[in-house]
Scaffold this motif. Structure first.
Motif, short mmCIF file in Angstrom:
data_model
loop_
_atom_site.label_atom_id
_atom_site.label_comp_id
_atom_site.label_asym_id
_atom_site.label_seq_id
_atom_site.Cartn_x
_atom_site.Cartn_y
_atom_site.Cartn_z
N MET A 217 0.84 -1.19 0.00
CA MET A 217 0.00 0.00 0.00
C MET A 217 0.88 1.25 0.00
N GLN A 218 0.30 2.33 -0.47
CA GLN A 218 0.96 3.64 -0.42
C GLN A 218 -0.02 4.65 0.17
N MET A 219 0.52 5.65 0.86
CA MET A 219 -0.38 6.67 1.41
C MET A 219 0.20 8.06 1.15
N TYR A 220 -0.60 8.90 0.49
CA TYR A 220 -0.22 10.31 0.34
C TYR A 220 -0.32 10.94 1.72
N ASN A 221 0.75 11.63 2.11
CA ASN A 221 0.94 11.98 3.51
C ASN A 221 1.55 13.37 3.67
N ALA A 222 1.14 14.05 4.75
CA ALA A 222 1.87 15.24 5.19
C ALA A 222 2.17 15.02 6.68
N GLN A 223 3.42 15.20 7.07
CA GLN A 223 3.81 14.87 8.44
C GLN A 223 3.02 15.68 9.47
N LEU A 224 2.63 16.93 9.10
CA LEU A 224 1.97 17.79 10.08
C LEU A 224 0.45 17.64 10.06
N SER A 225 -0.09 16.96 9.07
CA SER A 225 -1.55 16.82 9.00
C SER A 225 -2.05 15.92 10.14
N PRO A 226 -2.99 16.41 10.97
CA PRO A 226 -3.50 15.56 12.06
C PRO A 226 -4.23 14.33 11.52
N TYR A 227 -4.78 14.47 10.28
CA TYR A 227 -5.51 13.35 9.69
C TYR A 227 -4.52 12.28 9.19
N SER A 228 -3.41 12.74 8.59
CA SER A 228 -2.38 11.79 8.17
C SER A 228 -1.77 11.12 9.40
N ALA A 229 -1.54 11.94 10.46
CA ALA A 229 -0.91 11.41 11.68
C ALA A 229 -1.80 10.33 12.30
N ARG A 230 -3.11 10.55 12.24
CA ARG A 230 -4.06 9.54 12.75
C ARG A 230 -3.81 8.19 12.06
N HIS B 270 5.91 8.19 18.92
CA HIS B 270 6.69 8.31 17.68
C HIS B 270 6.06 9.35 16.74
N VAL B 271 4.77 9.27 16.57
CA VAL B 271 4.10 10.19 15.64
C VAL B 271 4.09 11.61 16.21
N LEU B 272 3.94 11.74 17.53
CA LEU B 272 4.02 13.08 18.15
C LEU B 272 5.39 13.70 17.89
N ALA B 273 6.44 12.89 17.97
CA ALA B 273 7.79 13.41 17.72
C ALA B 273 7.91 13.85 16.25
N GLU B 274 7.32 13.09 15.34
CA GLU B 274 7.34 13.47 13.92
C GLU B 274 6.61 14.81 13.71
N MET B 275 5.47 14.96 14.41
CA MET B 275 4.69 16.20 14.26
C MET B 275 5.45 17.39 14.84
N ASP B 276 6.18 17.14 15.92
CA ASP B 276 6.97 18.21 16.54
C ASP B 276 8.03 18.72 15.54
N VAL B 277 8.72 17.79 14.89
CA VAL B 277 9.73 18.17 13.89
C VAL B 277 9.06 18.95 12.75
N ALA B 278 7.93 18.43 12.28
CA ALA B 278 7.24 19.07 11.15
C ALA B 278 6.74 20.47 11.53
N LEU B 279 6.25 20.63 12.76
CA LEU B 279 5.76 21.95 13.17
C LEU B 279 6.90 22.95 13.24
N LYS B 280 8.05 22.49 13.77
CA LYS B 280 9.21 23.40 13.85
C LYS B 280 9.65 23.81 12.45
N GLN B 281 9.62 22.86 11.51
CA GLN B 281 9.99 23.21 10.13
C GLN B 281 9.00 24.22 9.56
N PHE B 282 7.71 23.98 9.82
CA PHE B 282 6.65 24.87 9.31
C PHE B 282 6.79 26.28 9.87
N MET B 283 7.14 26.37 11.16
CA MET B 283 7.26 27.68 11.82
C MET B 283 8.63 28.32 11.55
N GLY B 284 9.53 27.56 10.91
CA GLY B 284 10.88 28.07 10.61
C GLY B 284 11.72 28.21 11.87
N ILE B 285 11.54 27.29 12.85
CA ILE B 285 12.35 27.35 14.08
C ILE B 285 13.16 26.07 14.29
#
Ligand SMILES: N[C@@H](CCC(=O)N[C@@H](CS)C(=O)NCC(=O)O)C(=O)O
Length: 213
Positions: A1-14, A198-213
């Motif tokens: 299977m393949q999944m179109y994904n965005a690391q910061l999307s809460p729906y993808s994270a689910r 694990h997924v929370l850590a991925e979201m943390d990285v993605a949010l920092k990238q999104f915010m440019g920090i």
């Protein structure tokens, strides 16, 4: 299977929590890549993430994808056997999705205080607060939303609570979970679940990238 994904999307994270918990072999296709995004747009008029591809099947919507995983029968079940407990899982996921995440989505465009629409923020915040109150009365504060094991309720709620906690300070609420003691205790405990952690850590990285920090 393949999944179109965005690391910061809460729906993808689910769906990523469910994929991990079930040990499924799913290749993640990042929509940050323009060519991938164009392929997704050609596959479904909804062109939202997550969208799952399984052979000839194109399946959008995080809830539908999670139920599809369950019905394929691979890996541990994420819906309890008891009908009333299943209803509770679905209820908690719906409260999170419809009554917290939907109005919270309106706040993403309002982060910059200079361009903020105060009426829109007040309306969205009011709805989020109401939904959070409902969650607080339905959760009992223990780890895992229903019973003593990970379920689809946790897959849905944990990414939503990530945003609730992170958005609070951007709108002047330093400790947004303080008003919801059972949700706070639940969310804290869910960091210790390996898949959610694990997924929370991925979201943390993605949010920092999104915010440019
Ligand atoms: N109800 C959908 C919501 C999915 C959704 O809104 N995804 C956003 C990212 S968080 C998206 O892909 N937006 C792009 C668009 O709407 O074109 C689900 O549960 O999967």
């Amino acid at each position: 299977m393949q999944m179109y994904n965005a690391q910061l999307s809460p729906y993808s994270a689910r769906c990523r929590i469910a994929i991990q918990a079930k040990g499924l072999d799913v290749e993640l296709l990042p929509i940050s890549d323009d060519a991938v995004k164009a392929r997704l747009a050609a596959l479904t008029p909804m062109h939202k993430v997550p969208t799952l591809i399984d052979g000839d099947h194109v399946i959008p919507e995080s809830d539908v994808i999670c139920e599809y995983f369950e019905e394929k029968g691979e890996g541990p079940a994420l819906l309890p056997a008891d009908p009333a407990a299943r209803a509770q899982v679905r209820l908690l996921a719906r409260i999170g999705e419809i009554y917290v995440m939907e109005p919270m989505g309106d706040l993403f465009d309002q982060i910059d205080p200079r361009t903020r629409d105060k009426n829109l923020v007040a309306r969205a915040m009011g709805e989020v607060v109401e939904g959070m109150g409902w969650l607080d009365s339905y959760l009992d504060g223990s780890a895992y939303a229903v019973g003593a094991a990970l379920s689809f309720a946790d897959c849905a709620l944990v990414p939503i609570l990530f945003f609730f906690e992170r958005l609070g300070p951007m709108f002047g609420e330093e400790k947004p979970l303080q008003a919801y003691p059972r949700v706070a205790s639940y969310y804290k405990a869910m960091h210790d679940d390996p898949h959610c952690g694990h997924v929370l850590a991925e979201m943390d990285v993605a949010l920092k990238q999104f915010m440019g920090i």
